[in-house]
Design a protein around this motif. Structure first.
Motif, PDB file in Angstrom:
ATOM      1  N   UNK A 102       0.805  -1.219   0.000  1.00  0.00           N
ATOM      2  CA  UNK A 102       0.000   0.000   0.000  1.00  0.00           C
ATOM      3  C   UNK A 102       0.839   1.269   0.000  1.00  0.00           C
ATOM      4  N   UNK A 103       2.161   1.145  -0.158  1.00  0.00           N
ATOM      5  CA  UNK A 103       3.030   2.318  -0.236  1.00  0.00           C
ATOM      6  C   UNK A 103       2.822   3.047  -1.551  1.00  0.00           C
ATOM      7  N   UNK A 104       3.136   4.320  -1.531  1.00  0.00           N
ATOM      8  CA  UNK A 104       2.873   5.177  -2.693  1.00  0.00           C
ATOM      9  C   UNK A 104       4.169   5.742  -3.255  1.00  0.00           C
ATOM     10  N   UNK A 105       4.316   5.651  -4.579  1.00  0.00           N
ATOM     11  CA  UNK A 105       5.421   6.267  -5.295  1.00  0.00           C
ATOM     12  C   UNK A 105       4.937   7.588  -5.879  1.00  0.00           C
ATOM     13  N   UNK A 106       5.725   8.637  -5.668  1.00  0.00           N
ATOM     14  CA  UNK A 106       5.436   9.959  -6.211  1.00  0.00           C
ATOM     15  C   UNK A 106       6.621  10.396  -7.072  1.00  0.00           C
ATOM     16  N   UNK A 107       6.362  10.669  -8.343  1.00  0.00           N
ATOM     17  CA  UNK A 107       7.390  11.159  -9.253  1.00  0.00           C
ATOM     18  C   UNK A 107       6.954  12.541  -9.714  1.00  0.00           C
ATOM     19  N   UNK A 108       7.718  13.551  -9.309  1.00  0.00           N
ATOM     20  CA  UNK A 108       7.413  14.936  -9.663  1.00  0.00           C
ATOM     21  C   UNK A 108       8.533  15.450 -10.552  1.00  0.00           C
ATOM     22  N   UNK A 109       8.174  15.942 -11.729  1.00  0.00           N
ATOM     23  CA  UNK A 109       9.218  16.404 -12.629  1.00  0.00           C
ATOM     24  C   UNK A 109       8.601  17.228 -13.758  1.00  0.00           C
ATOM     25  N   UNK A 110       9.476  17.696 -14.633  1.00  0.00           N
ATOM     26  CA  UNK A 110       9.048  18.376 -15.850  1.00  0.00           C
ATOM     27  C   UNK A 110       8.565  17.298 -16.813  1.00  0.00           C
ATOM     28  N   UNK A 111       7.274  17.272 -17.068  1.00  0.00           N
ATOM     29  CA  UNK A 111       6.644  16.221 -17.870  1.00  0.00           C
ATOM     30  C   UNK A 111       5.788  16.895 -18.935  1.00  0.00           C
ATOM     31  N   UNK A 112       5.908  16.419 -20.163  1.00  0.00           N
ATOM     32  CA  UNK A 112       5.084  16.945 -21.247  1.00  0.00           C
ATOM     33  C   UNK A 112       3.956  15.962 -21.552  1.00  0.00           C
ATOM     34  N   UNK A 113       2.971  16.441 -22.270  1.00  0.00           N
ATOM     35  CA  UNK A 113       1.884  15.583 -22.730  1.00  0.00           C
ATOM     36  C   UNK A 113       2.426  14.634 -23.791  1.00  0.00           C
ATOM     37  N   UNK A 114       1.854  13.463 -23.889  1.00  0.00           N
ATOM     38  CA  UNK A 114       2.320  12.461 -24.857  1.00  0.00           C
ATOM     39  C   UNK A 114       2.257  12.982 -26.292  1.00  0.00           C
ATOM     40  N   UNK A 115       1.310  13.854 -26.585  1.00  0.00           N
ATOM     41  CA  UNK A 115       1.211  14.396 -27.941  1.00  0.00           C
ATOM     42  C   UNK A 115       2.179  15.561 -28.177  1.00  0.00           C
ATOM     43  N   UNK A 116       2.964  15.869 -27.165  1.00  0.00           N
ATOM     44  CA  UNK A 116       4.012  16.897 -27.226  1.00  0.00           C
ATOM     45  C   UNK A 116       3.469  18.307 -27.503  1.00  0.00           C
ATOM     46  N   UNK A 117       2.228  18.572 -27.127  1.00  0.00           N
ATOM     47  CA  UNK A 117       1.655  19.905 -27.320  1.00  0.00           C
ATOM     48  C   UNK A 117       1.909  20.827 -26.121  1.00  0.00           C
ATOM     49  N   UNK A 118       2.517  20.336 -25.091  1.00  0.00           N
ATOM     50  CA  UNK A 118       2.786  21.175 -23.911  1.00  0.00           C
ATOM     51  C   UNK A 118       2.897  20.313 -22.684  1.00  0.00           C
ATOM     52  N   UNK A 119       3.037  20.892 -21.561  1.00  0.00           N
ATOM     53  CA  UNK A 119       3.147  22.326 -21.348  1.00  0.00           C
ATOM     54  C   UNK A 119       4.479  22.874 -21.869  1.00  0.00           C
ATOM     55  N   UNK A 120       4.429  24.095 -22.386  1.00  0.00           N
ATOM     56  CA  UNK A 120       5.580  24.682 -23.057  1.00  0.00           C
ATOM     57  C   UNK A 120       6.777  24.849 -22.111  1.00  0.00           C
ATOM     58  N   UNK A 121       6.536  25.261 -20.871  1.00  0.00           N
ATOM     59  CA  UNK A 121       7.657  25.460 -19.954  1.00  0.00           C
ATOM     60  C   UNK A 121       8.362  24.140 -19.628  1.00  0.00           C
ATOM     61  N   UNK A 122       7.606  23.057 -19.536  1.00  0.00           N
ATOM     62  CA  UNK A 122       8.222  21.744 -19.304  1.00  0.00           C
ATOM     63  C   UNK A 122       9.061  21.334 -20.509  1.00  0.00           C
ATOM     64  N   UNK A 123       8.547  21.579 -21.694  1.00  0.00           N
ATOM     65  CA  UNK A 123       9.289  21.230 -22.910  1.00  0.00           C
ATOM     66  C   UNK A 123      10.576  22.054 -23.011  1.00  0.00           C
ATOM     67  N   UNK A 124      10.489  23.336 -22.698  1.00  0.00           N
ATOM     68  CA  UNK A 124      11.684  24.181 -22.731  1.00  0.00           C
ATOM     69  C   UNK A 124      12.718  23.727 -21.703  1.00  0.00           C
ATOM     70  N   UNK A 125      12.244  23.361 -20.506  1.00  0.00           N
ATOM     71  CA  UNK A 125      13.167  22.868 -19.481  1.00  0.00           C
ATOM     72  C   UNK A 125      13.862  21.605 -19.976  1.00  0.00           C
TER      73      UNK A 125
END
Length: 175
Positions: A102-125
C-alpha cells in the motif's frame, strides 16, 4: 500522506520537501538519499529546522546506494530530469521493491503531454537540460502511466502539479 510514517526522498537534495512534509505531518520521518556533498549541506538545514531526530541522510549516488526498505512513500522530485533515460525504469522497479504494501510512489518532474503539445515550460526545461544531462529522456505523461502500470502499480495517475510546468505521477504498491 497523513497516514504515512516513513518517507524516502530519493535525490532529495538539501531536504526542502522532507522538511516541509515532516513539519506538516508530525508522525512522519524521512530518509534522504543524495550525494555526500549535498547531504552535508542538507543536514545543516535539517538541524536548523529542529528535525535531526526525524530526517536522516544516506549519502551516496541514488542509482547505486542502498535504500531503506518498507517505505510508506517514496518521492522522486526532479530526479528523472537529471538521470539518464535508460535508468528510469530501473528506478521505478527499485521503488516498487522498497515500498511497503500500500506504499505510494510519487514522481514529480518536468513532464510533457504524450502528444508533445505542452506544457511549453516543461518542454523548454527538457530541451535546455539536455545540455547538462545528454542522456536524459523527455518525460511524457503516457510513458509514466504505462511504465508505472507495467511495474505493477495500481491507482496510477499523472496530473499537473505546478500548472504549465510540472506533473506528479503516482501509483500504489498493491498488498
Amino acid at each position: 500522506m497523513s497516514t504515512a510514517s516513513t518517507l524516502l526522498d530519493v535525490g532529495g537534495g538539501t531536504g526542502a520537501f522532507a522538511i516541509t512534509l515532516c513539519q506538516t505531518f508530525p508522525g512522519l520521518s524521512a530518509t534522504i538519499v543524495d550525494f555526500p556533498n549535498v547531504a552535508a549541506i542538507g543536514a545543516e538545514y535539517v538541524k536548523d529546522a529542529g528535525l535531526e531526530g526525524r530526517i536522516a541522510y544516506v549519502p551516496g549516488n541514488a542509482l547505486e546506494t542502498e535504500w531503506p526498505r518498507d517505505q510508506d512513500v517514496i518521492l522522486m522530485s526532479y530526479l528523472f530530469s537529471g538521470v539518464p533515460g535508460e535508468r528510469h525504469e530501473e528506478m521505478i522497479a527499485r521503488a516498487h521493491d522498497h515500498l511497503a504494501p500500500n506504499g505510494r510512489l510519487l514522481i514529480h518532474d518536468f513532464v510533457v503531454s504524450a502528444d508533445r503539445t505542452g506544457p511549453k515550460l516543461a518542454a523548454l526545461w527538457q530541451l535546455q537540460h539536455t545540455a547538462f544531462t545528454p542522456h536524459a529522456r523527455s518525460l511524457d505523461d503516457a510513458w509514466l502511466a504505462d511504465t508505472l502500470e507495467a511495474h505493477k502499480f495500481s491507482n496510477v495517475a499523472v496530473e499537473p502539479m505546478i500548472p504549465g510546468m510540472t506533473m506528479l505521477a503516482q501509483g500504489t504498491k498493491p498488498t
